[in-house]
Design a protein around this motif. Structure first.
Motif, PDB file in Angstrom:
ATOM      1  N   ALA A 246       0.842  -1.203   0.000  1.00  0.00           N
ATOM      2  CA  ALA A 246       0.000   0.000   0.000  1.00  0.00           C
ATOM      3  C   ALA A 246       0.875   1.249   0.000  1.00  0.00           C
ATOM      4  N   LEU A 247       1.927   1.223   0.801  1.00  0.00           N
ATOM      5  CA  LEU A 247       2.843   2.368   0.879  1.00  0.00           C
ATOM      6  C   LEU A 247       3.587   2.539  -0.443  1.00  0.00           C
ATOM      7  N   LEU A 248       3.983   1.416  -1.030  1.00  0.00           N
ATOM      8  CA  LEU A 248       4.711   1.462  -2.300  1.00  0.00           C
ATOM      9  C   LEU A 248       3.834   2.009  -3.412  1.00  0.00           C
ATOM     10  N   GLU A 249       2.553   1.666  -3.366  1.00  0.00           N
ATOM     11  CA  GLU A 249       1.620   2.099  -4.404  1.00  0.00           C
ATOM     12  C   GLU A 249       1.233   3.565  -4.252  1.00  0.00           C
ATOM     13  N   ARG A 250       1.039   4.011  -3.006  1.00  0.00           N
ATOM     14  CA  ARG A 250       0.480   5.345  -2.762  1.00  0.00           C
ATOM     15  C   ARG A 250       1.505   6.411  -2.395  1.00  0.00           C
ATOM     16  N   ASN A 251       2.657   5.986  -1.878  1.00  0.00           N
ATOM     17  CA  ASN A 251       3.650   6.971  -1.424  1.00  0.00           C
ATOM     18  C   ASN A 251       5.049   6.418  -1.659  1.00  0.00           C
ATOM     19  N   HIS A 252       5.446   6.446  -2.906  1.00  0.00           N
ATOM     20  CA  HIS A 252       6.691   5.785  -3.309  1.00  0.00           C
ATOM     21  C   HIS A 252       7.907   6.375  -2.604  1.00  0.00           C
ATOM     22  N   LEU A 253       7.917   7.674  -2.408  1.00  0.00           N
ATOM     23  CA  LEU A 253       9.063   8.324  -1.773  1.00  0.00           C
ATOM     24  C   LEU A 253       9.218   7.874  -0.325  1.00  0.00           C
ATOM     25  N   LEU A 254       8.101   7.784   0.378  1.00  0.00           N
ATOM     26  CA  LEU A 254       8.122   7.327   1.768  1.00  0.00           C
ATOM     27  C   LEU A 254       8.551   5.863   1.842  1.00  0.00           C
ATOM     28  N   ALA A 255       8.065   5.060   0.898  1.00  0.00           N
ATOM     29  CA  ALA A 255       8.446   3.642   0.843  1.00  0.00           C
ATOM     30  C   ALA A 255       9.949   3.500   0.627  1.00  0.00           C
TER      31      ALA A 255
END
Length: 566
Positions: A246-255
């Motif tokens: 979910a993090l990779l899909e929605r917030n790539h920079l944070l991931a």
């Protein structure tokens, strides 16, 4: 009377104002007297719940805020605040939520609170959970709800998220009786059975996502029962995987920030610490930036996990390799792991076998002849595996292997291809449509390899026993093509004992047709195998076996009569 004695007035509403002013004076003096801070904090924590005047309460909170923002006092203040029953009462919760701290100090304070929790994750898992772990988790929740340390929360998001996920893993299945609660902490209080270390960890993680504006990620977790997965002993890593994706899909920079944080963390802490970190890290290898990681932190680490005694690490290693193998420039390094991956085809864990097959499908075109033939032998043993996906994908990889054989090596695998024909033909009658369809597809590949043209009846999806004409055409074709090359009867009779009814029926029909068409006799043991089926509890099989035995015996008798002198 000492100044500390003067603070006793905090418990009397009429004297709280003067006691509050005394407290401010003491704080100023305490700046130069380190030993006074613990005593002041002790008095504040003891009297906080009985201070009724709003102005004095504000003074108290400002005092704590002042102390906690001084690096030399931070750990002392946090230590005192954590030595209270959880969940915190409304007075202590208010203190955590309304800390007034200058921006430069917020990260330091949140970091020190986080470290209190992180240090607990290095303890052996068989011991009781440290009370400070539960208290610090509850404190983090209150801090997130209050949102006074918002900038620090964003800055430390990767560390906070992973620490809380690890705390969830440690808390699964525990009650407060599994926590080393300091004696006397809950005197006179009855603790609710609903209060568990896990509920604190989950609520803190939820509030972290919400306060850092990860609304989409929160929604994905909620819609896919992610929180329930995280709480489960057997499915915790599925929850971790869901959140990572979910993090990779929605917030790539944070991931990406989390991935770089995890690189040094993967070998730290106990097994639960390592598993949760590894589970999250592996999913992040789908990111394009994973290619930038030095191989020592990606492929080499995954190689170590392939040899790990814990099957979960093997599974995670294969999952990571499935992601990395998509990058052409990483395939050569992954190819060096072939011997280990091939060994995993014999694993009892279905997930491991399936992942190994997926990787081998990507590498099959690069294998040397010896590796290829050895793999085909192993795959042949998986035909008919009770795990339907293993059965189906083993045939897929077998077919891909045949396609990969070089022209000069074709003679070397011809016997293996011929031996696979009867099993593939019979499994084309499997009750699982996907398995049956894959059997037909691989039969086509085998026929192309052997330069045969299959009759169209091979692709008929109806069971043979209700389409005798098509069954006759197919069985006669293979009977004639394989005669003298494969022991058809012996191979087929083995399948008459198969656990699956459709396969047993197909085997008996095949024996009947080729015995009559090719004038072959099953022999004494073969007749016994057919006779045994006369007592099968399934009527359709009894009837087909009876009919086959009668016709085979009839052909045998006619053959015998033809040999007698007239």
């Amino acid at each position: 009377m000492t100044t500390l004695d003067g603070l006793e007035n905090l418990k009397h509403p009429c004297t709280q104002k003067s006691a509050g002013e005394l407290l401010i004076t003491m704080v100023k003096n305490a700046e130069s007297r380190f030993e006074k801070v613990p005593e002041i904090m002790g008095v504040i924590c003891a009297r906080l719940s009985i201070i009724s005047q709003p102005r004095v309460r504000r003074q108290i909170i400002n005092t704590v805020s002042l102390f906690i923002s001084r690096p030399k006092y931070t750990d002392i203040v946090i230590g005192h605040l954590l030595c209270h029953p959880v969940p915190y009462d409304r007075h202590l919760a208010e203190l955590w939520r309304t800390l007034e701290v200058e921006l430069p100090s917020t990260t330091w304070i949140l970091w020190r609170l986080l470290r209190k929790l992180q240090k607990c994750h290095n303890e052996p898992t068989h011991e009781k959970m440290a009370y400070v772990a539960v208290a610090a988790t509850d404190a983090l929740y209150e801090v997130f709800v209050g949102n006074r340390l918002q900038a620090a929360t964003f800055r430390l998001f990767p560390q906070l998220l992973m620490t809380l996920l690890i705390q969830i893993h440690h808390s699964i299945g525990l009650t407060m009786s599994d926590v080393a609660v300091p004696s006397g902490l809950y005197t006179g209080q009855e603790m609710s059975s609903e209060v568990t270390p896990l509920c604190f960890a989950i609520q803190a993680t939820k509030s972290l996502l919400l306060r850092t504006l990860c609304w989409q990620e929160f929604n994905i977790m909620e819609k896919n029962k992610g929180w329930t997965l995280l709480e489960g002993k057997e499915c915790h890593l599925q929850g971790v995987s869901l959140l990572a994706n979910a993090l990779l899909e929605r917030n790539h920079l944070l991931a990406q920030k989390v991935m770089y944080l995890l690189v040094p963390l993967l070998n730290r802490g106990n097994d639960k610490h390592k598993l949760t970190s590894a589970g999250f890290f592996v999913e992040l290898l789908q990111s394009p930036v994973a290619r930038r990681l030095p191989s020592i932190y990606s492929i080499v680490r995954l190689k170590d996990w392939l040899h790990h005694g814990n099957r979960v690490f093997k599974f995670l290693a294969l999952r990571g390799l499935c992601y990395l193998i998509k990058h052409q420039d990483m395939r050569e390094d992954i190819r060096s792991l072939l011997p280990c991956i091939l060994d995993l085809l014999c694993e009892t864990d279905e997930k491991i076998v399936l992942l190994a097959i997926q990787i081998l499908l990507q590498l099959v075109g690069t294998m040397d002849f010896t590796t290829l033939t050895a793999m085909m032998k192993t795959l042949f043993t998986l035909f008919g595996d009770v795990r339907s996906d293993v059965h189906r994908l083993s045939m897929t990889l077998f077919g891909a292997s045949i396609k990969s054989v070089k022209y000069t090596d074709k003679k070397g695998v011809e016997n293996q291809v011929l031996d696979s024909l009867v099993p593939l033909l019979l499994y084309s009658q499997d009750e699982n449509d996907a398995v049956a369809e894959e059997s037909r597809q691989v039969l086509t590949i085998c026929a192309q390899f052997l330069k045969w043209k299959l009759p169209q009846e091979v692709y008929c999806k109806d069971p043979w026993y209700i389409s005798p004409s098509e069954a006759g055409t197919v069985c006669k074709f293979f009977g004639k093509k394989c005669q003298g090359k494969v022991n058809l009867l012996a191979q087929t009779l083995m399948f008459s004992k198969n656990a699956k009814l459709p396969i047993r029926r197909a085997a008996v029909l095949f024996v009947e047709i080729i015995s009559i068409d090719l004038h072959l006799q099953p022999g004494f043991c073969g007749h016994l195998d057919l006779k045994a089926l006369l007592h099968d509890p399934e009527p359709s099989l009894c009837i087909i076996a009876s009919q086959a035995l009668f016709r085979v015996q009839k052909v045998g008798a006619e053959k015998l009569m033809g040999c007698l002198p007239t």
